[in-house]
Design a protein around this motif. Sequence first.
Motif, PDB file in Angstrom:
ATOM      1  N   ALA A 184       0.962  -1.279  -0.096  1.00 27.47           N
ATOM      2  CA  ALA A 184      -0.035   0.030   0.053  1.00 27.47           C
ATOM      3  C   ALA A 184       0.861   1.417  -0.003  1.00 27.47           C
ATOM      4  N   GLN A 185       2.028   1.202   0.285  1.00 28.62           N
ATOM      5  CA  GLN A 185       3.043   2.180   0.582  1.00 28.62           C
ATOM      6  C   GLN A 185       3.719   2.611  -0.894  1.00 28.62           C
ATOM      7  N   GLU A 186       3.537   1.608  -1.671  1.00 29.43           N
ATOM      8  CA  GLU A 186       4.653   1.553  -2.912  1.00 29.43           C
ATOM      9  C   GLU A 186       3.792   2.367  -3.986  1.00 29.43           C
ATOM     10  N   PRO A 187       4.378   3.290  -4.703  1.00 28.94           N
ATOM     11  CA  PRO A 187       5.563   3.420  -4.735  1.00 28.94           C
ATOM     12  C   PRO A 187       6.062   4.427  -3.528  1.00 28.94           C
ATOM     13  N   GLN A 188       7.336   4.053  -2.952  1.00 30.51           N
ATOM     14  CA  GLN A 188       7.560   4.674  -1.789  1.00 30.51           C
ATOM     15  C   GLN A 188       8.422   6.235  -2.222  1.00 30.51           C
ATOM     16  N   CYS A 189       8.237   7.111  -1.370  1.00 29.62           N
ATOM     17  CA  CYS A 189       8.705   8.475  -1.828  1.00 29.62           C
ATOM     18  C   CYS A 189      10.309   8.570  -2.206  1.00 29.62           C
ATOM     19  N   GLY A 190      10.530   8.996  -3.506  1.00 28.99           N
ATOM     20  CA  GLY A 190      11.891   9.170  -3.812  1.00 28.99           C
ATOM     21  C   GLY A 190      12.667  10.053  -3.192  1.00 28.99           C
ATOM     22  N   PHE A 191      12.167  11.056  -2.701  1.00 26.00           N
ATOM     23  CA  PHE A 191      12.927  11.928  -1.845  1.00 26.00           C
ATOM     24  C   PHE A 191      13.428  11.202  -0.772  1.00 26.00           C
TER      25      PHE A 191
END
Lengths: 620, 167
Positions: free
Chosen positions: A31-38
């Motif tokens: 559910a968290q994907e995609p995780q924040c790139g920053f």
Amino acid sequence: MSDKSVDQSTIKMIKKAKSDGIETVWDRLAAQEPQCGFGQLGICCRNCNMGPCRIDPFGDGASHGVCGANADTIVARNLVRAIAAGAASHSDHGRGIVSTLLASAQGHAPDYPIKDEAKLKALAAEYSIAVEGRSVKDIALDLAGQVLDEFGTRKGFLQFVNRVPEKRRALWNSLDITPRGIDREVVESMHRTHVGVDNDYVSLILQGMRTALSDGWGGSAIATELSDVLFGTPSPVKGTSNLGVLREDQVNIILHGHEPTLSDIIVHAARDPELLKEAREKGAAGINICGMCCTGNEILMRHGVPVAGNFLQQELAIVTGAVDAIIVDIQCIMPSLPQVASCYHTKIISTSPKAKFPGAEHISFDEHNAMNTARKIVRLAVENYSNRSPEKVSIPSDQMEYMAGFSVEAILEALGGSLNPLVDAIKSGSIRGIVGVVGCNNPKYKQDYSHLTFVRELIKNDILVVGTGCAAIACAKSGLLLPAAASEAGEGLRSVCRSLGIPPVLHMGSCVDISRIMQVAAAVANVLGVDISDLPLAGAAPEWMSEKAVSIGTYVVSSGIFTILGTIPPVLGSKNVAGLLTSGAEKVVGAVFAVEEDPAAAALLAINHITAKRKALGLG
Amino acid sequence: MKEVLINAERCLGCRSCEIACAVAHSDSKNLLGAVGETDIPIKRIFVHQAGKRNIALSCRHCEEAPCIDACIAGAMHRTADGLVDNTGGTGECSGCWMCVMVCPYGVIRSEIDRRLALKCDRKCMDESAEPACVRACPTRALKFVVVDEFSRDRRQRFLDAIGNESV
């Protein structure tokens, strides 16, 4: 399913969770994907309210935060804060143990007698506390007082820094990273990372190193040493591991968290004849105490208590439907446990005033009245046994025996009282080197796969593995902690293991017990008259996830040991910081980090490193 | 006519576009107000992971839009600006979900309480005349440009790469 774990019991229980409609850590990850790139790159900053800020990693947008911090500053600040959090966690754990020792010495904690007087006296001698003709209580009172002072000492360095080889101490002094006080370094790290203080990434990372060293040679070492005084120094012990240790016909209690103060007394409370009688009256054949995560490690290495699993199995233990209570204290306890438990009969009982869980029952654990509190908690589990729904119970059969309890003292005893046989084995090449394999599980990686692949590759190449934490539990579950596992080792290591009757992977305890590994490293260096960084050693955290692991990795590198991380740390948003950690640090502290997600490739890095160090020492 | 076009390799998957889209379709039109609203604002752009790539998907406002053809209520229509919209048509959306079933990208969703099909409607533009998702994108993975401008940029990037290689 098999992409989630190599552990069959995990795979079975994930399946059961799905059919029972239970959300687990893997569902939440999806559910968290995609995780924040920053976040992944470490280039977001929330340290002040002019932000939150983030740096465009492609150089097309913002290159500075509102305050003017660039990616180097932001990444370094975030890293130092993670180190501070990790060091604080281990050190506050240590503070809890020394507070219990103090209460015991003052006569306020009658359920905590001193179990290892010899160790108490040895530690007292290190602190120049007189022992001759004095009572154990008086010595303990002085020792507890002096150790408590380490948290805010003004003497300029921590006592256990004296255990470090002289060359390394001189290096730390020249870099100005000798830890000056346990609380002080955490406080200074928080200060320096406040808006507008330390903005130089090199300066920040040096403070990160000093803070981590206040953990490895301070807080963690205190937790280890004084736990041995209070609960006994571990010696080789056998037991069983994995979810199959749960018993269908017994009251199952899982102790999960970190501090032995709680778990050790519960182990004793569960042997109370009155409680056993009550359990029998409820129709249970007995009370089965099992551990999980580092609490599991603390009690397995002192009492041979079964360990039900590592980090990623905490929810799955509930899914068996057979756990009557999970008793938790601090660290690595998923906030989801009460939610999962609400679908079964399991009671979640929190015990630390520092760690409360919405949906759990809270019974504050009081060291002054420990046994009574422990009995009360065990009784709740016993009473809950009759609420178990047999149709919901499914315990996977998977279990494996282990041999654990290799404290430094136990290793010395196995070697006949001196480190020389180990040093000789390293010199001769029958043991080519030693690698510490430690750390967590991480649902982004297949559970235990990296740990086991990495460890198997090393022992095959005659490298002795010492492990702690969830990595060590992974090894327990797969049989690598048995002397018979020597058959998987190379010829040299195999013959050493067989002659001493030890496994090729030595379980040295919980995550604070990485301090034990550091003691061995320092002692071997002292025997050889070299620095730790000269030795054929490496460290690895193949599946790490916690901030504690960041602190550990940093004190291991700062102590001169090459360390391989199997999961990518959030530092890649700054080429300078990443470069300092993975190459520049070699010239500063004589060791670097490497990041390698593929455990076989990581093993090769460790093997090549050990070969190079052997060569430099003139060993074949 | 400008379109929302995507440089997929720049998408970090931060979901800033999703948040901005929802906020733009809220009553209060600001993040802190929107998170407190009883009727939770609904986003119309979706960030997904496809292999190692992150992809932001929203209505492409197709020239030959299957959702318009499938709409039996006469709600889904093309506006004078060339957009595909489910409000302001000759009829009212009845929530039959025909449009949802025929959309190849799966970017039409429901507001189930009102039996309304929801999609990107571009009612999110501010004075800069850029959609909210594009304004929110911190890496400029989302662009609001005429198609030929986008392809010209792409071409230039390719030429630059080739040029650097040959140096």
